[in-house]
Design a protein around this motif. Sequence first.
Motif, PDB file in Angstrom:
ATOM      1  N   TRP A  19       1.156  -1.685  -0.313  1.00 64.08           N
ATOM      2  CA  TRP A  19      -0.130   0.057  -0.181  1.00 64.08           C
ATOM      3  C   TRP A  19       1.078   1.265  -0.109  1.00 64.08           C
ATOM      4  O   TRP A  19       0.313   2.599  -0.596  1.00 64.08           O
ATOM      5  N   TYR A  23       0.743   5.640  -3.429  1.00 65.79           N
ATOM      6  CA  TYR A  23       1.030   6.819  -3.426  1.00 65.79           C
ATOM      7  C   TYR A  23       1.531   7.354  -4.847  1.00 65.79           C
ATOM      8  O   TYR A  23       0.919   8.124  -5.879  1.00 65.79           O
ATOM      9  N   PHE A  77     -13.557   2.939   2.358  1.00 58.01           N
ATOM     10  CA  PHE A  77     -12.208   4.037   3.086  1.00 58.01           C
ATOM     11  C   PHE A  77     -11.737   4.586   1.607  1.00 58.01           C
ATOM     12  O   PHE A  77     -10.892   5.232   1.329  1.00 58.01           O
ATOM     13  N   LEU A  81      -9.457   7.778   1.065  1.00 58.40           N
ATOM     14  CA  LEU A  81      -8.127   7.436   1.036  1.00 58.40           C
ATOM     15  C   LEU A  81      -7.271   8.174  -0.330  1.00 58.40           C
ATOM     16  O   LEU A  81      -6.537   9.292   0.264  1.00 58.40           O
ATOM     17  N   SER A  84      -7.846  12.307   0.310  1.00 56.02           N
ATOM     18  CA  SER A  84      -7.569  13.195   0.783  1.00 56.02           C
ATOM     19  C   SER A  84      -5.965  12.954   0.101  1.00 56.02           C
ATOM     20  O   SER A  84      -5.108  14.098   0.035  1.00 56.02           O
ATOM     21  N   ALA A  93      -2.122  13.610   4.454  1.00 52.74           N
ATOM     22  CA  ALA A  93      -2.761  11.743   4.512  1.00 52.74           C
ATOM     23  C   ALA A  93      -2.242  10.516   5.352  1.00 52.74           C
ATOM     24  O   ALA A  93      -3.017   9.912   6.074  1.00 52.74           O
ATOM     25  N   GLY A  97      -2.742   9.355   9.104  1.00 54.23           N
ATOM     26  CA  GLY A  97      -3.352   7.722   8.790  1.00 54.23           C
ATOM     27  C   GLY A  97      -2.789   7.447  10.252  1.00 54.23           C
ATOM     28  O   GLY A  97      -2.745   5.981  10.872  1.00 54.23           O
ATOM     29  N   ALA A 150      -9.512  12.291   5.251  1.00 54.72           N
ATOM     30  CA  ALA A 150      -8.170  11.877   5.866  1.00 54.72           C
ATOM     31  C   ALA A 150      -8.873  10.687   7.250  1.00 54.72           C
ATOM     32  O   ALA A 150      -8.485   9.816   7.351  1.00 54.72           O
ATOM     33  N   SER A 153     -11.494   7.912   6.657  1.00 58.89           N
ATOM     34  CA  SER A 153     -11.267   6.976   6.113  1.00 58.89           C
ATOM     35  C   SER A 153      -9.932   6.049   7.447  1.00 58.89           C
ATOM     36  O   SER A 153     -10.811   4.696   7.353  1.00 58.89           O
ATOM     37  N   CYS A 317      -6.841   3.491   9.090  1.00 58.28           N
ATOM     38  CA  CYS A 317      -7.101   4.073   7.983  1.00 58.28           C
ATOM     39  C   CYS A 317      -6.707   3.647   6.867  1.00 58.28           C
ATOM     40  O   CYS A 317      -7.190   4.804   6.870  1.00 58.28           O
ATOM     41  N   LYS A 318      -6.217   2.851   6.353  1.00 63.07           N
ATOM     42  CA  LYS A 318      -5.302   2.563   4.733  1.00 63.07           C
ATOM     43  C   LYS A 318      -6.943   2.165   5.219  1.00 63.07           C
ATOM     44  O   LYS A 318      -6.541   2.382   3.822  1.00 63.07           O
TER      45      LYS A 318
END
Length: 318
Positions: A19, A23, A77, A81, A84, A93, A97, A150, A153, A317-318
């Motif tokens: 993950w 980004y 989520f 996510l 954000s 973000a 998280g 954020a 999430s 989060c995430k």
Amino acid sequence: MAPNRVTLIALTALAPVSWGTTYAVTTEFLPADRPLFTGLMRALPAGLLLLALARVLPRGAWWGKATVLGALNIGAFFPLLFLSAYRLPGGMAAAVGSIAPLCVVGLSALLLGQRPTVRTLLTGTVAAFGVSLVVLKAAGALDPLGVLAALASIASMSTGTVLTQRWGRPEGVGPLALTGWQLTAGGLLIAPLALLLEGAPPALDGPAIGGYLYLALVNTAVAYWLWFRGIGRLTATQVTFLGPLSPLTAAVVGWAALGEALTPWQLVGMAMAFGATVAGQLAPAPRRKAPERGEPERKASRHRETTDCRPSAAAPCK
């Protein structure tokens, strides 16, 4: 720590590591300002693939439970996510998280009746501070909508993490099927919103197609299978303390692939966050409540064997 337990933690850790590449993929390859479409393309193809592999559908009350988990872990989520990530600068973000472990600890106290330990709270605080040193950079004014997205999430994923462990899995159903249920349910919830709010899908070039394939197969189908498999065998606290590996991976990818420099303070933060991640695996977990009525004793017994005889839940989060 037993070797098989170390292997289980290492395999589960591959999920947040994967993950952490989200980004870079989102900013470098995907169409801009399409959080709902991106969430849909990440969730639904992966969910349908896992359903085809597992060939198991929910039964009875699990239709409702799978929908709730799919909404929390995926349907809400993913769009929050990406929203954000699109609107917040400089890793903000990811910084927000980093409070996921503390959020999970609090929700476990509310939903599972587990009292957080001082060590867990301290470890969560150190992790959040370390991640903040890594990802926060000087930037302009923060976007309020991005900050709210954020926070929402993290609340969504943390709640889903705790409920996933509270409900476990139906007898005879493995993590592959459970993951497929949630991804499919989440994707189906996102689809009408994406069409209504963002319109027709955008035109995709080669890099965008490759980016979406990576997100759907590696970043989602494989990563979430490992994640939910870990939730079923570890405590929720242990799993969520692996979360800081995501922003740490994002920082390393930015340095190695995008030419971003790492300052001494970022290196200090990485050491703190990684140390907190390790400590989160070593911290003793509180005992979970007895299995719910009707839950097979065999399942609880197997769970004890894989969690040092303490099958408990302490994001998202995430």
